[in-house]
Motif scaffolding. Structure first.
Motif, PDB file in Angstrom:
ATOM      1  N   ALA A   1       0.833  -1.198   0.000  1.00 56.92           N
ATOM      2  CA  ALA A   1       0.000   0.000   0.000  1.00 56.92           C
ATOM      3  C   ALA A   1       0.873   1.254   0.000  1.00 56.92           C
ATOM      4  CB  ALA A   1      -0.933  -0.005   1.207  1.00 56.92           C
ATOM      5  N   PHE A   2       0.293   2.345  -0.463  1.00 53.90           N
ATOM      6  CA  PHE A   2       0.969   3.614  -0.691  1.00 53.90           C
ATOM      7  C   PHE A   2       1.848   4.089   0.479  1.00 53.90           C
ATOM      8  CE2 PHE A   2      -0.030   8.377  -1.605  1.00 53.90           C
ATOM      9  CZ  PHE A   2       1.177   8.541  -2.236  1.00 53.90           C
TER      10      PHE A   2
ATOM     11  N   ASN B   1       1.191  -2.242  -7.041  1.00 54.23           N
ATOM     12  CA  ASN B   1       1.439  -2.834  -8.359  1.00 54.23           C
ATOM     13  C   ASN B   1       1.155  -1.878  -9.512  1.00 54.23           C
ATOM     14  OD1 ASN B   1       2.136  -5.605  -7.465  1.00 54.23           O
ATOM     15  ND2 ASN B   1       0.060  -5.520  -6.629  1.00 54.23           N
ATOM     16  N   GLY B   2       1.340  -0.590  -9.260  1.00 52.18           N
ATOM     17  CA  GLY B   2       1.110   0.411 -10.300  1.00 52.18           C
ATOM     18  C   GLY B   2      -0.198   1.144 -10.157  1.00 52.18           C
ATOM     19  N   GLY B   3      -1.020   0.764  -9.192  1.00 47.18           N
ATOM     20  CA  GLY B   3      -2.284   1.452  -8.991  1.00 47.18           C
ATOM     21  C   GLY B   3      -2.111   2.874  -8.491  1.00 47.18           C
ATOM     22  N   VAL B   4      -0.994   3.135  -7.809  1.00 47.05           N
ATOM     23  CA  VAL B   4      -0.706   4.467  -7.282  1.00 47.05           C
ATOM     24  C   VAL B   4       0.711   4.866  -7.691  1.00 47.05           C
ATOM     25  CG1 VAL B   4      -0.537   5.919  -5.234  1.00 47.05           C
ATOM     26  CG2 VAL B   4      -2.180   4.027  -5.276  1.00 47.05           C
ATOM     27  N   ALA B   5       0.851   6.063  -8.221  1.00 44.99           N
ATOM     28  CA  ALA B   5       2.169   6.629  -8.516  1.00 44.99           C
ATOM     29  C   ALA B   5       2.237   8.009  -7.882  1.00 44.99           C
ATOM     30  CB  ALA B   5       2.399   6.726 -10.016  1.00 44.99           C
ATOM     31  N   TYR B   6       3.365   8.305  -7.245  1.00 44.59           N
ATOM     32  CA  TYR B   6       3.531   9.593  -6.558  1.00 44.59           C
ATOM     33  C   TYR B   6       4.877  10.167  -6.944  1.00 44.59           C
ATOM     34  CZ  TYR B   6       3.674  13.017  -2.752  1.00 44.59           C
ATOM     35  OH  TYR B   6       3.755  14.174  -2.018  1.00 44.59           O
ATOM     36  N   VAL B   7       4.863  11.379  -7.498  1.00 44.79           N
ATOM     37  CA  VAL B   7       6.097  12.033  -7.910  1.00 44.79           C
ATOM     38  C   VAL B   7       5.877  13.533  -7.893  1.00 44.79           C
ATOM     39  CG1 VAL B   7       5.459  11.760 -10.355  1.00 44.79           C
ATOM     40  CG2 VAL B   7       7.833  12.199  -9.740  1.00 44.79           C
TER      41      VAL B   7
ATOM     42  N   GLY C   1       5.042  15.509  -5.618  1.00 43.74           N
ATOM     43  CA  GLY C   1       3.860  15.936  -4.884  1.00 43.74           C
ATOM     44  C   GLY C   1       2.541  15.634  -5.551  1.00 43.74           C
ATOM     45  N   GLU C   2       2.561  14.970  -6.702  1.00 46.12           N
ATOM     46  CA  GLU C   2       1.340  14.642  -7.428  1.00 46.12           C
ATOM     47  C   GLU C   2       1.059  13.138  -7.336  1.00 46.12           C
ATOM     48  OE1 GLU C   2      -0.764  16.732  -8.916  1.00 46.12           O
ATOM     49  OE2 GLU C   2       0.452  18.480  -8.357  1.00 46.12           O
ATOM     50  N   THR C   3      -0.183  12.806  -7.039  1.00 44.49           N
ATOM     51  CA  THR C   3      -0.590  11.407  -6.940  1.00 44.49           C
ATOM     52  C   THR C   3      -1.463  11.035  -8.124  1.00 44.49           C
ATOM     53  OG1 THR C   3      -0.619  11.574  -4.530  1.00 44.49           O
ATOM     54  CG2 THR C   3      -1.728   9.683  -5.492  1.00 44.49           C
ATOM     55  N   THR C   4      -1.130   9.924  -8.774  1.00 45.03           N
ATOM     56  CA  THR C   4      -1.941   9.381  -9.853  1.00 45.03           C
ATOM     57  C   THR C   4      -2.449   8.012  -9.430  1.00 45.03           C
ATOM     58  OG1 THR C   4      -0.608  10.516 -11.528  1.00 45.03           O
ATOM     59  CG2 THR C   4      -1.977   8.668 -12.276  1.00 45.03           C
ATOM     60  N   THR C   5      -3.755   7.794  -9.506  1.00 44.01           N
ATOM     61  CA  THR C   5      -4.320   6.480  -9.208  1.00 44.01           C
ATOM     62  C   THR C   5      -5.053   5.961 -10.433  1.00 44.01           C
ATOM     63  OG1 THR C   5      -6.366   7.419  -8.299  1.00 44.01           O
ATOM     64  CG2 THR C   5      -4.571   6.986  -6.751  1.00 44.01           C
ATOM     65  N   VAL C   6      -4.914   4.671 -10.675  1.00 43.66           N
ATOM     66  CA  VAL C   6      -5.609   4.022 -11.790  1.00 43.66           C
ATOM     67  C   VAL C   6      -6.185   2.704 -11.299  1.00 43.66           C
ATOM     68  CG1 VAL C   6      -4.201   5.093 -13.598  1.00 43.66           C
ATOM     69  CG2 VAL C   6      -3.471   2.940 -12.589  1.00 43.66           C
TER      70      VAL C   6
END
Length: 227
Positions: A42-43, A63-69, A71-76
């Motif tokens: 988990a994140f 497993n790629g559901g969350v990416a953080y870079v 200060g920006e969070t991307t969820t798929v």
């Protein structure tokens, strides 16, 4: 110059007993290129690791559901679909298996993880009956129920773009099925000796050493190469 890294955590930065190897705190704080921690956890877990290493919190979780870079969070992915599969699994007598509290899933945003002791055949049967939008990935540490198409590799492309880097500039190290997509995106890929069959087949190099011993060998070689 050393290259940027995409590093799995469990089985890659750990000891055979599952502890973070102390050499992580010797080798990674001063790595002079971006380091992305790419995990099935988990994140909060990779964020905490980056924090305690004094590094930028640049992470891929679930497993790629969350990416953080930056200060920006991307969820798929569709967490509701994953949860529906797990609920159907429970209704048929399956158990998630983490016991009371379930901190494994408490902060999980895009998928559900089940204990390695869970009934794999029943879980896969229920997931298949859901219509093909959800899949089960066995990392050796958990069974992850997640949306099809979500992967560490796709998330690494997102992170690399945000950093202004080509994904092929990265060196990836991992140990399981969920690292295959990362190996396909990174320019160099290494499977530690304890890796499963899928990771070993996908990696550019299979190392002689396992766990953090294998990762240390890669980092040492990369540093010597960059001198």
């Amino acid at each position: 110059m050393v290259p940027p890294l995409a590093l799995d955590i469990d089985g890659t930065l750990t000891t055979p007993t599952g502890r973070i190897d102390p050499r992580v705190f010797e080798l990674l704080p001063g790595w002079e290129a971006p380091v992305v921690f790419a995990t099935g956890k988990a994140f909060p877990y990779p964020v905490a690791l980056a924090h305690f290493l004094g590094r930028e919190e640049t992470v891929i979780a679930e497993n790629g559901g969350v990416a953080y870079v930056d200060g920006e969070t991307t969820t798929v992915g569709d967490p509701d679909a994953a949860r529906a599969v797990v609920e159907a699994f429970r209704e048929r007598g399956g158990e998630v298996g983490w016991g009371d509290g379930d901190t494994v899933n408490r902060w999980r945003e895009t998928e559900v993880a089940l204990s390695p002791d869970a009934d794999e055949s029943l879980l896969r049967e229920v997931a298949a009956a859901a219509g093909g939008d959800v899949e089960v990935v066995d990392t050796g540490y958990a069974y992850h129920v997640k949306s099809v198409g979500v992967s560490k590799g796709r998330a690494l492309e997102v992170v690399a773009d945000a950093l202004g880097l080509d994904p092929a500039a990265f060196v990836a190290v991992g140990d399981s099925e969920n690292d295959v997509s990362t190996f396909g995106v990174a320019g160099e890929s290494y499977a530690v000796a304890n890796a499963d069959a899928a990771a070993r087949e996908a990696a550019g190099t299979v190392l002689d050493e396992g766990f953090m011993d294998g990762t240390v060998s890669v980092l040492t070689e990369l540093r010597e190469r960059g001198e």
